[in-house]
Design a protein around this motif. Structure first.
Motif, PDB file in Angstrom:
ATOM      1  N   GLY A   1       0.832  -1.190   0.000  1.00  0.00           N
ATOM      2  CA  GLY A   1       0.000   0.000   0.000  1.00  0.00           C
ATOM      3  C   GLY A   1       0.868   1.240   0.000  1.00  0.00           C
ATOM      4  O   GLY A   1       2.097   1.146   0.124  1.00  0.00           O
ATOM      5  N   ILE A   2       0.213   2.408  -0.124  1.00  0.00           N
ATOM      6  CA  ILE A   2       0.953   3.681  -0.126  1.00  0.00           C
ATOM      7  C   ILE A   2       0.692   4.494   1.130  1.00  0.00           C
ATOM      8  O   ILE A   2       1.352   5.509   1.368  1.00  0.00           O
ATOM      9  CB  ILE A   2       0.618   4.537  -1.375  1.00  0.00           C
ATOM     10  CG1 ILE A   2      -0.873   4.869  -1.460  1.00  0.00           C
ATOM     11  CG2 ILE A   2       1.077   3.809  -2.641  1.00  0.00           C
ATOM     12  CD1 ILE A   2      -1.196   5.910  -2.537  1.00  0.00           C
TER      13      ILE A   2
ATOM     14  N   LEU B   1      -6.529  -0.217   2.155  1.00  0.00           N
ATOM     15  CA  LEU B   1      -6.210  -1.575   2.609  1.00  0.00           C
ATOM     16  C   LEU B   1      -7.322  -2.152   3.483  1.00  0.00           C
ATOM     17  O   LEU B   1      -7.422  -3.366   3.603  1.00  0.00           O
ATOM     18  CB  LEU B   1      -4.878  -1.578   3.367  1.00  0.00           C
ATOM     19  CG  LEU B   1      -3.654  -1.343   2.476  1.00  0.00           C
ATOM     20  CD1 LEU B   1      -2.405  -1.121   3.331  1.00  0.00           C
ATOM     21  CD2 LEU B   1      -3.455  -2.520   1.534  1.00  0.00           C
TER      22      LEU B   1
ATOM     23  N   GLY C   1      -9.973  -4.397  -2.734  1.00  0.00           N
ATOM     24  CA  GLY C   1     -10.637  -4.748  -3.990  1.00  0.00           C
ATOM     25  C   GLY C   1     -11.626  -3.721  -4.507  1.00  0.00           C
ATOM     26  O   GLY C   1     -12.214  -3.909  -5.563  1.00  0.00           O
TER      27      GLY C   1
ATOM     28  N   TYR D   1     -12.500   0.447  -5.412  1.00  0.00           N
ATOM     29  CA  TYR D   1     -11.917   1.761  -5.729  1.00  0.00           C
ATOM     30  C   TYR D   1     -13.042   2.684  -6.153  1.00  0.00           C
ATOM     31  O   TYR D   1     -13.894   2.303  -6.959  1.00  0.00           O
ATOM     32  CB  TYR D   1     -10.883   1.617  -6.863  1.00  0.00           C
ATOM     33  CG  TYR D   1      -9.773   0.672  -6.478  1.00  0.00           C
ATOM     34  CD1 TYR D   1      -8.602   1.140  -5.876  1.00  0.00           C
ATOM     35  CD2 TYR D   1      -9.913  -0.710  -6.657  1.00  0.00           C
ATOM     36  CE1 TYR D   1      -7.603   0.269  -5.469  1.00  0.00           C
ATOM     37  CE2 TYR D   1      -8.916  -1.602  -6.246  1.00  0.00           C
ATOM     38  CZ  TYR D   1      -7.765  -1.102  -5.660  1.00  0.00           C
ATOM     39  OH  TYR D   1      -6.794  -1.968  -5.252  1.00  0.00           O
TER      40      TYR D   1
HETATM   41  C1  QAP Z   1      -4.876   5.338   0.574  1.00  0.00           C
HETATM   42  O1  QAP Z   1      -4.432   3.120   0.043  1.00  0.00           O
HETATM   43  C2  QAP Z   1      -4.972   6.016  -0.753  1.00  0.00           C
HETATM   44  O2  QAP Z   1      -7.957  -2.479  -2.590  1.00  0.00           O
HETATM   45  C3  QAP Z   1      -3.846   4.243   0.636  1.00  0.00           C
HETATM   46  O3  QAP Z   1      -6.705  -4.816  -2.884  1.00  0.00           O
HETATM   47  C4  QAP Z   1      -5.260   5.317  -1.906  1.00  0.00           C
HETATM   48  O4  QAP Z   1      -2.543   1.951   0.070  1.00  0.00           O
HETATM   49  C5  QAP Z   1      -4.795   7.352  -0.827  1.00  0.00           C
HETATM   50  C6  QAP Z   1      -4.611  -1.468  -1.584  1.00  0.00           C
HETATM   51  C7  QAP Z   1      -5.338   5.963  -3.116  1.00  0.00           C
HETATM   52  C8  QAP Z   1      -4.881   7.992  -2.026  1.00  0.00           C
HETATM   53  C9  QAP Z   1      -5.132   7.309  -3.176  1.00  0.00           C
HETATM   54  C10 QAP Z   1      -5.956  -1.419  -1.871  1.00  0.00           C
HETATM   55  C11 QAP Z   1      -3.953  -2.680  -1.746  1.00  0.00           C
HETATM   56  C12 QAP Z   1      -3.875  -0.296  -1.098  1.00  0.00           C
HETATM   57  C13 QAP Z   1      -6.637  -2.541  -2.305  1.00  0.00           C
HETATM   58  C14 QAP Z   1      -3.720   1.994  -0.212  1.00  0.00           C
HETATM   59  C15 QAP Z   1      -5.975  -3.752  -2.458  1.00  0.00           C
HETATM   60  C16 QAP Z   1      -4.632  -3.812  -2.174  1.00  0.00           C
HETATM   61  C17 QAP Z   1      -4.451   0.873  -0.783  1.00  0.00           C
END
Ligand code: QAP
Ligand code: CO
Length: 168
Positions: free
Chosen positions: A44-45, A93, A97, A99
């Protein structure tokens, strides 16, 4: 170091409001290290302590491609610098799955403590600004799915509940 279990929507513990960290000490630095390990492993970020069932104001972020620009935010405060809005398809996270597009201010100022307990100020735009706002929401018990329509949120909740039952 340890991988921590990540709470998933609609777990009620994700609605807990986090308390400020009173002292940035080795206990807090150990939580931060485990959060980075957990976030990079996912991958993740961004990750807020709330997501690993620690209800203190701690966030870790790394939006770099090579996982070499770790950012720590303890007791973050945020101000909007510019009323311009920015749409981004966010994930989480804790909502694996799924978005959805969320609209937030594009340019913010964040004041926080780093892992040594020193105050710093950042004025991010774009993805980093989105990510910090998303993670600060977690510390307030708020999720990105709260910004989408009730029908979409219910659909996500039902699908995740079904997965959780199948796993149990
Ligand atoms: C929050 O999100 C974020 O659905 C951080 O199956 C995201 O790290 C901020 C992830 C986008 C700004 C823009 C999500 C990994 C990670 C999932 C994440 C997945 C696997 C999300
Ligand atoms: Co999230």
């Amino acid at each position: 170091m340890a991988l921590l279990p990540i709470l998933e929507f609609p777990d009620a513990r994700l609605r807990t409001v986090a308390k400020p960290v009173e002292q940035v000490d080795d206990r807090v630095r150990a939580i931060i290290d485990d959060m980075f390990e957990t976030m990079y492993d996912a991958p993740g970020i961004g990750l807020a302590a709330t997501q690993v069932n620690v209800h203190e104001q701690i966030i870790v972020i790394d939006i770099s491609e090579n996982h070499d620009e770790p950012l720590v935010f303890i007791n973050p405060r945020i101000d909007v610098l510019d009323e311009t809005l920015f749409d981004y398809e966010e994930g989480c996270l804790s909502v694996p799955g799924f978005y959805e597009e969320v609209t937030r201010p594009r340019h913010v100022r964040v004041t926080a403590l780093n892992r040594d307990g020193e105050e710093f100020v950042l004025e991010p735009e774009g993805l980093l600004a989105v990510c910090i706002q998303h993670e600060i929401d977690h510390l307030k018990g708020k999720l990105f799915v709260d910004y989408v329509s009730n029908i979409k949120r219910q659909r996500i909740r039902k699908k995740l509940e079904k997965q959780h039952k199948e796993r149990a």
